[in-house]
Motif scaffolding. Structure first.
Motif, PDB file in Angstrom:
ATOM      1  N   THR A 109       2.145   8.688  -6.050  1.00  0.00           N
ATOM      2  CA  THR A 109       1.193   9.795  -6.165  1.00  0.00           C
ATOM      3  C   THR A 109       1.313  10.799  -5.024  1.00  0.00           C
ATOM      4  O   THR A 109       0.569  11.764  -4.970  1.00  0.00           O
ATOM      5  CB  THR A 109      -0.253   9.268  -6.222  1.00  0.00           C
ATOM      6  OG1 THR A 109      -0.534   8.530  -5.032  1.00  0.00           O
ATOM      7  CG2 THR A 109      -0.478   8.393  -7.435  1.00  0.00           C
ATOM      8  N   LYS A 169       2.383   1.724  -3.437  1.00  0.00           N
ATOM      9  CA  LYS A 169       1.359   2.169  -4.383  1.00  0.00           C
ATOM     10  C   LYS A 169       1.099   3.665  -4.231  1.00  0.00           C
ATOM     11  O   LYS A 169       1.002   4.382  -5.228  1.00  0.00           O
ATOM     12  CB  LYS A 169       0.067   1.382  -4.155  1.00  0.00           C
ATOM     13  CG  LYS A 169      -1.035   1.719  -5.138  1.00  0.00           C
ATOM     14  CD  LYS A 169      -2.262   0.869  -4.901  1.00  0.00           C
ATOM     15  CE  LYS A 169      -3.170   1.560  -3.935  1.00  0.00           C
ATOM     16  NZ  LYS A 169      -4.486   0.955  -3.791  1.00  0.00           N
ATOM     17  N   ASP A 226      -4.277   4.640 -12.801  1.00  0.00           N
ATOM     18  CA  ASP A 226      -3.976   3.200 -12.848  1.00  0.00           C
ATOM     19  C   ASP A 226      -4.341   2.518 -11.531  1.00  0.00           C
ATOM     20  O   ASP A 226      -4.949   1.432 -11.535  1.00  0.00           O
ATOM     21  CB  ASP A 226      -2.499   2.970 -13.155  1.00  0.00           C
ATOM     22  CG  ASP A 226      -2.112   3.366 -14.576  1.00  0.00           C
ATOM     23  OD1 ASP A 226      -3.014   3.594 -15.419  1.00  0.00           O
ATOM     24  OD2 ASP A 226      -0.897   3.472 -14.839  1.00  0.00           O
ATOM     25  N   ASN A 227      -3.969   3.138 -10.412  1.00  0.00           N
ATOM     26  CA  ASN A 227      -4.292   2.571  -9.092  1.00  0.00           C
ATOM     27  C   ASN A 227      -5.795   2.440  -8.909  1.00  0.00           C
ATOM     28  O   ASN A 227      -6.295   1.408  -8.448  1.00  0.00           O
ATOM     29  CB  ASN A 227      -3.720   3.440  -7.971  1.00  0.00           C
ATOM     30  CG  ASN A 227      -2.219   3.383  -7.862  1.00  0.00           C
ATOM     31  OD1 ASN A 227      -1.574   2.484  -8.391  1.00  0.00           O
ATOM     32  ND2 ASN A 227      -1.648   4.367  -7.179  1.00  0.00           N
ATOM     33  N   ASP A 257       0.832  -1.211   0.000  1.00  0.00           N
ATOM     34  CA  ASP A 257       0.000   0.000   0.000  1.00  0.00           C
ATOM     35  C   ASP A 257       0.866   1.260   0.000  1.00  0.00           C
ATOM     36  O   ASP A 257       0.571   2.230  -0.701  1.00  0.00           O
ATOM     37  CB  ASP A 257      -0.931   0.027   1.214  1.00  0.00           C
ATOM     38  CG  ASP A 257      -2.040  -1.013   1.118  1.00  0.00           C
ATOM     39  OD1 ASP A 257      -2.270  -1.559   0.019  1.00  0.00           O
ATOM     40  OD2 ASP A 257      -2.672  -1.273   2.159  1.00  0.00           O
ATOM     41  N   ASP A 275      -7.761  -1.176  -8.604  1.00  0.00           N
ATOM     42  CA  ASP A 275      -8.509  -1.508  -7.389  1.00  0.00           C
ATOM     43  C   ASP A 275     -10.001  -1.656  -7.673  1.00  0.00           C
ATOM     44  O   ASP A 275     -10.671  -2.519  -7.104  1.00  0.00           O
ATOM     45  CB  ASP A 275      -8.270  -0.464  -6.296  1.00  0.00           C
ATOM     46  CG  ASP A 275      -6.941  -0.638  -5.598  1.00  0.00           C
ATOM     47  OD1 ASP A 275      -6.337  -1.731  -5.698  1.00  0.00           O
ATOM     48  OD2 ASP A 275      -6.479   0.319  -4.937  1.00  0.00           O
ATOM     49  N   ASP A 291      -8.344   5.985  -3.257  1.00  0.00           N
ATOM     50  CA  ASP A 291      -7.938   6.068  -4.662  1.00  0.00           C
ATOM     51  C   ASP A 291      -8.709   7.166  -5.389  1.00  0.00           C
ATOM     52  O   ASP A 291      -8.138   7.931  -6.168  1.00  0.00           O
ATOM     53  CB  ASP A 291      -8.188   4.738  -5.390  1.00  0.00           C
ATOM     54  CG  ASP A 291      -7.250   3.617  -4.969  1.00  0.00           C
ATOM     55  OD1 ASP A 291      -6.221   3.890  -4.327  1.00  0.00           O
ATOM     56  OD2 ASP A 291      -7.563   2.462  -5.302  1.00  0.00           O
ATOM     57  N   SER A 324      -9.703   0.252  -0.522  1.00  0.00           N
ATOM     58  CA  SER A 324      -8.814   1.289  -1.059  1.00  0.00           C
ATOM     59  C   SER A 324      -9.511   2.249  -2.005  1.00  0.00           C
ATOM     60  O   SER A 324      -8.963   3.299  -2.329  1.00  0.00           O
ATOM     61  CB  SER A 324      -7.651   0.642  -1.813  1.00  0.00           C
ATOM     62  OG  SER A 324      -6.873  -0.146  -0.956  1.00  0.00           O
TER      63      SER A 324
END
Length: 99
Positions: free
Chosen positions: A30, A26, A47-48, A23, A52, A70, A66
Motif C-alpha cells: 500500500t 504488509k 484486506d489489511n 509489518d 487486523d 490501517d 495496527s
C-alpha cells in the motif's frame, strides 16, 4: 539459568525481527513504492484493515496496535480512488462505525 535467559532473549529478538519484517511486507503493497494501481492498493489496505480488525476483536494485541495505521492508510487510499464522493463517504462511515 543464565543460559536459559540468553536463549529467551535471542528468541524474543528473533520474534521481534520477524514481526517487523511482516509489518513491512504488509505495508509495502500500500506504499508509494508499490507498483500496484490505486485500486489494487485500496483493495490491499481494505484486506489489511479487516484482517487486523478481526484479529483485534479476537484479542490479538499486535493487530490492535495496527488498527489506527490501517484505518489511516485505507482512508487515504479511498480518497485517492474515490475523491470526496460517495465511495469515500461510505468508507469514512465504515471507519467511524468500527471505532
Amino acid at each position: 539459568e543464565k543460559q536459559q535467559q540468553i536463549q529467551d532473549q535471542a528468541t524474543q529478538s528473533l520474534a521481534s525481527t520477524f514481526s517487523s519484517l511482516t509489518d513491512y511486507a504488509k505495508g509495502l503493497s500500500t506504499s508509494d513504492a508499490s507498483p500496484l494501481s490505486v485500486a489494487d492498493k485500496y483493495a490491499a489496505a481494505n484486506d489489511n484493515l479487516h484482517a487486523d480488525y478481526q484479529a483485534a476483536l479476537g484479542g490479538n494485541s499486535t493487530a490492535l496496535g495496527s488498527i489506527q495505521s490501517d484505518m489511516q492508510t485505507f482512508l487515504s487510499l479511498s480518497k485517492s480512488l474515490n475523491g470526496g464522493g460517495i465511495g469515500y463517504t461510505t468508507d469514512y462511515q465504515q471507519i467511524v462505525t468500527m471505532l
